[in-house]
Design an enzyme around this catalytic site. Structure first.
Site, PDB file in Angstrom:
ATOM      1  N   PRO A   1       0.786  -1.232   0.000  1.00 19.33           N
ATOM      2  CA  PRO A   1       0.000   0.000   0.000  1.00 19.33           C
ATOM      3  C   PRO A   1       0.823   1.289   0.000  1.00 19.33           C
ATOM      4  O   PRO A   1       1.834   1.384   0.699  1.00 19.33           O
ATOM      5  CB  PRO A   1      -0.837  -0.107   1.276  1.00 19.33           C
ATOM      6  CG  PRO A   1      -0.212  -1.180   2.080  1.00 19.33           C
ATOM      7  CD  PRO A   1       0.460  -2.114   1.121  1.00 19.33           C
ATOM      8  N   ASN A   2       0.348   2.207  -0.783  1.00 18.10           N
ATOM      9  CA  ASN A   2       0.857   3.581  -0.901  1.00 18.10           C
ATOM     10  C   ASN A   2       2.142   3.700  -1.710  1.00 18.10           C
ATOM     11  O   ASN A   2       2.563   4.811  -2.023  1.00 18.10           O
ATOM     12  CB  ASN A   2       1.055   4.233   0.486  1.00 18.10           C
ATOM     13  CG  ASN A   2      -0.250   4.354   1.237  1.00 18.10           C
ATOM     14  OD1 ASN A   2      -1.198   4.944   0.721  1.00 18.10           O
ATOM     15  ND2 ASN A   2      -0.338   3.773   2.411  1.00 18.10           N
TER      16      ASN A   2
ATOM     17  N   ARG B   1       5.583  12.133  -3.002  1.00 14.48           N
ATOM     18  CA  ARG B   1       5.555  12.748  -1.673  1.00 14.48           C
ATOM     19  C   ARG B   1       6.692  12.171  -0.845  1.00 14.48           C
ATOM     20  O   ARG B   1       7.252  11.139  -1.189  1.00 14.48           O
ATOM     21  CB  ARG B   1       4.220  12.439  -0.972  1.00 14.48           C
ATOM     22  CG  ARG B   1       3.125  13.454  -1.243  1.00 14.48           C
ATOM     23  CD  ARG B   1       1.928  13.203  -0.325  1.00 14.48           C
ATOM     24  NE  ARG B   1       2.365  12.999   1.050  1.00 14.48           N
ATOM     25  CZ  ARG B   1       1.980  11.967   1.834  1.00 14.48           C
ATOM     26  NH1 ARG B   1       1.165  11.055   1.368  1.00 14.48           N
ATOM     27  NH2 ARG B   1       2.437  11.856   3.063  1.00 14.48           N
TER      28      ARG B   1
ATOM     29  N   TYR C   1      11.696   8.556   1.158  1.00 14.63           N
ATOM     30  CA  TYR C   1      11.602   7.484   0.163  1.00 14.63           C
ATOM     31  C   TYR C   1      12.289   7.798  -1.164  1.00 14.63           C
ATOM     32  O   TYR C   1      12.304   6.953  -2.064  1.00 14.63           O
ATOM     33  CB  TYR C   1      10.124   7.127  -0.083  1.00 14.63           C
ATOM     34  CG  TYR C   1       9.417   6.640   1.168  1.00 14.63           C
ATOM     35  CD1 TYR C   1       9.830   5.472   1.802  1.00 14.63           C
ATOM     36  CD2 TYR C   1       8.354   7.353   1.726  1.00 14.63           C
ATOM     37  CE1 TYR C   1       9.204   5.020   2.962  1.00 14.63           C
ATOM     38  CE2 TYR C   1       7.718   6.900   2.887  1.00 14.63           C
ATOM     39  CZ  TYR C   1       8.150   5.741   3.492  1.00 14.63           C
ATOM     40  OH  TYR C   1       7.534   5.290   4.638  1.00 14.63           O
TER      41      TYR C   1
ATOM     42  N   HIS D   1       4.198  -4.449   9.366  1.00 17.75           N
ATOM     43  CA  HIS D   1       4.165  -4.346  10.825  1.00 17.75           C
ATOM     44  C   HIS D   1       2.893  -4.917  11.440  1.00 17.75           C
ATOM     45  O   HIS D   1       2.795  -5.024  12.658  1.00 17.75           O
ATOM     46  CB  HIS D   1       4.314  -2.868  11.224  1.00 17.75           C
ATOM     47  CG  HIS D   1       5.330  -2.135  10.392  1.00 17.75           C
ATOM     48  ND1 HIS D   1       6.658  -2.488  10.383  1.00 17.75           N
ATOM     49  CD2 HIS D   1       5.219  -1.116   9.494  1.00 17.75           C
ATOM     50  CE1 HIS D   1       7.326  -1.696   9.546  1.00 17.75           C
ATOM     51  NE2 HIS D   1       6.467  -0.861   8.990  1.00 17.75           N
TER      52      HIS D   1
ATOM     53  N   ILE E   1      12.550   0.465   1.592  1.00 18.86           N
ATOM     54  CA  ILE E   1      13.316   1.597   1.075  1.00 18.86           C
ATOM     55  C   ILE E   1      14.019   2.307   2.229  1.00 18.86           C
ATOM     56  O   ILE E   1      15.207   2.618   2.164  1.00 18.86           O
ATOM     57  CB  ILE E   1      12.362   2.560   0.332  1.00 18.86           C
ATOM     58  CG1 ILE E   1      11.696   1.840  -0.848  1.00 18.86           C
ATOM     59  CG2 ILE E   1      13.113   3.808  -0.129  1.00 18.86           C
ATOM     60  CD1 ILE E   1      10.493   2.566  -1.421  1.00 18.86           C
TER      61      ILE E   1
ATOM     62  N   ARG F   1      13.407   4.181  12.549  1.00 14.98           N
ATOM     63  CA  ARG F   1      12.245   5.083  12.481  1.00 14.98           C
ATOM     64  C   ARG F   1      11.353   4.899  13.722  1.00 14.98           C
ATOM     65  O   ARG F   1      11.823   4.463  14.761  1.00 14.98           O
ATOM     66  CB  ARG F   1      11.501   4.837  11.160  1.00 14.98           C
ATOM     67  CG  ARG F   1      12.388   5.137   9.939  1.00 14.98           C
ATOM     68  CD  ARG F   1      11.628   4.964   8.641  1.00 14.98           C
ATOM     69  NE  ARG F   1      10.508   5.907   8.560  1.00 14.98           N
ATOM     70  CZ  ARG F   1       9.531   5.809   7.645  1.00 14.98           C
ATOM     71  NH1 ARG F   1       9.544   4.839   6.761  1.00 14.98           N
ATOM     72  NH2 ARG F   1       8.539   6.697   7.630  1.00 14.98           N
TER      73      ARG F   1
ATOM     74  N   ARG G   1       7.521   0.718  13.566  1.00 15.22           N
ATOM     75  CA  ARG G   1       8.099   0.176  12.323  1.00 15.22           C
ATOM     76  C   ARG G   1       9.247  -0.790  12.587  1.00 15.22           C
ATOM     77  O   ARG G   1       9.759  -1.424  11.672  1.00 15.22           O
ATOM     78  CB  ARG G   1       8.608   1.306  11.422  1.00 15.22           C
ATOM     79  CG  ARG G   1       7.509   2.222  10.920  1.00 15.22           C
ATOM     80  CD  ARG G   1       8.061   3.226   9.911  1.00 15.22           C
ATOM     81  NE  ARG G   1       7.241   4.411   9.850  1.00 15.22           N
ATOM     82  CZ  ARG G   1       6.155   4.534   9.060  1.00 15.22           C
ATOM     83  NH1 ARG G   1       5.803   3.569   8.260  1.00 15.22           N
ATOM     84  NH2 ARG G   1       5.449   5.649   9.076  1.00 15.22           N
TER      85      ARG G   1
END
Ligand code: CA2
Length: 152
Positions: free
Chosen positions: A10-11, A18, A23, A81, A102, A108, A112
């Site tokens: 996803p995403n 963005r 990323y 996660h 990535i 982080r 995560r």
């Protein structure tokens, strides 16, 4: 010809659009082209799938097994996660799955740091930007074709 699947969660279809500080600036399309070209160079058929839906990612893993793929490069994105269903899907297929991130998920936010997928993957690559997909490709190629067989 042996086949490799590049599977993104996803995403990741928003890659390059963005959050370039985390990323990078490359789009998913450019990543898919780069890995596709590498796969071709080393004599693999190549297919790329991105989905924002957990069940579609599970179906793609099952399909890869049914279609006798040799291995999968998989960035499960945030499902990394949380998704025991995806972990079970990775465990349910016999082909090697390499987990790619990535960003360095271990550096982080604490949520995560854990991957529920990692124990069922052959290995995990994280923190090298989109170059991690290339590193994953080489790892998978060696796994499939054998170490020290660079031209194969
Ligand atoms: O570092 C990675 O590859 C991640 O798998 C990316 C996921 C994140 O939830 C994981 O913790 C680590 C997020 C993918 C979202 O990608 C975007 C790309 C550009 C703009 C917005 C989101």
């Amino acid at each position: 010809m042996q086949k490799i699947l590049l599977l993104n969660g996803p995403n990741l279809n928003r890659l390059g659009k963005r959050e370039p500080d985390i990323y990078g600036a490359d789009t998913l399309e450019s990543v898919e082209k780069r890995i596709g070209a590498l796969a071709e160079k080393y004599g693999f058929d190549f297919h790329a799938v991105q989905s924002n839906h957990e069940g579609d990612l599970i179906d793609a893993l099952h399909q890869a097994e049914d279609d006798s793929y040799a291995g999968v490069l998989f960035n499960p994105a945030a499902y990394t996660h949380t998704s025991y269903a995806l972990r079970d899907a990775v465990a349910a297929v016999s082909l090697p799955v390499i987990e790619i991130h990535i960003s360095n998920i271990h550096a982080r936010e604490s949520f995560r740091h854990q991957s529920v997928i990692a124990a069922e993957a052959k290995g995990q690559i994280a923190g090298f930007g989109v170059y991690g997909y290339e590193l994953g490709f080489y790892a998978l190629k060696q796994m499939i074709k054998g170490v020290g067989n660079d031209e194969a």
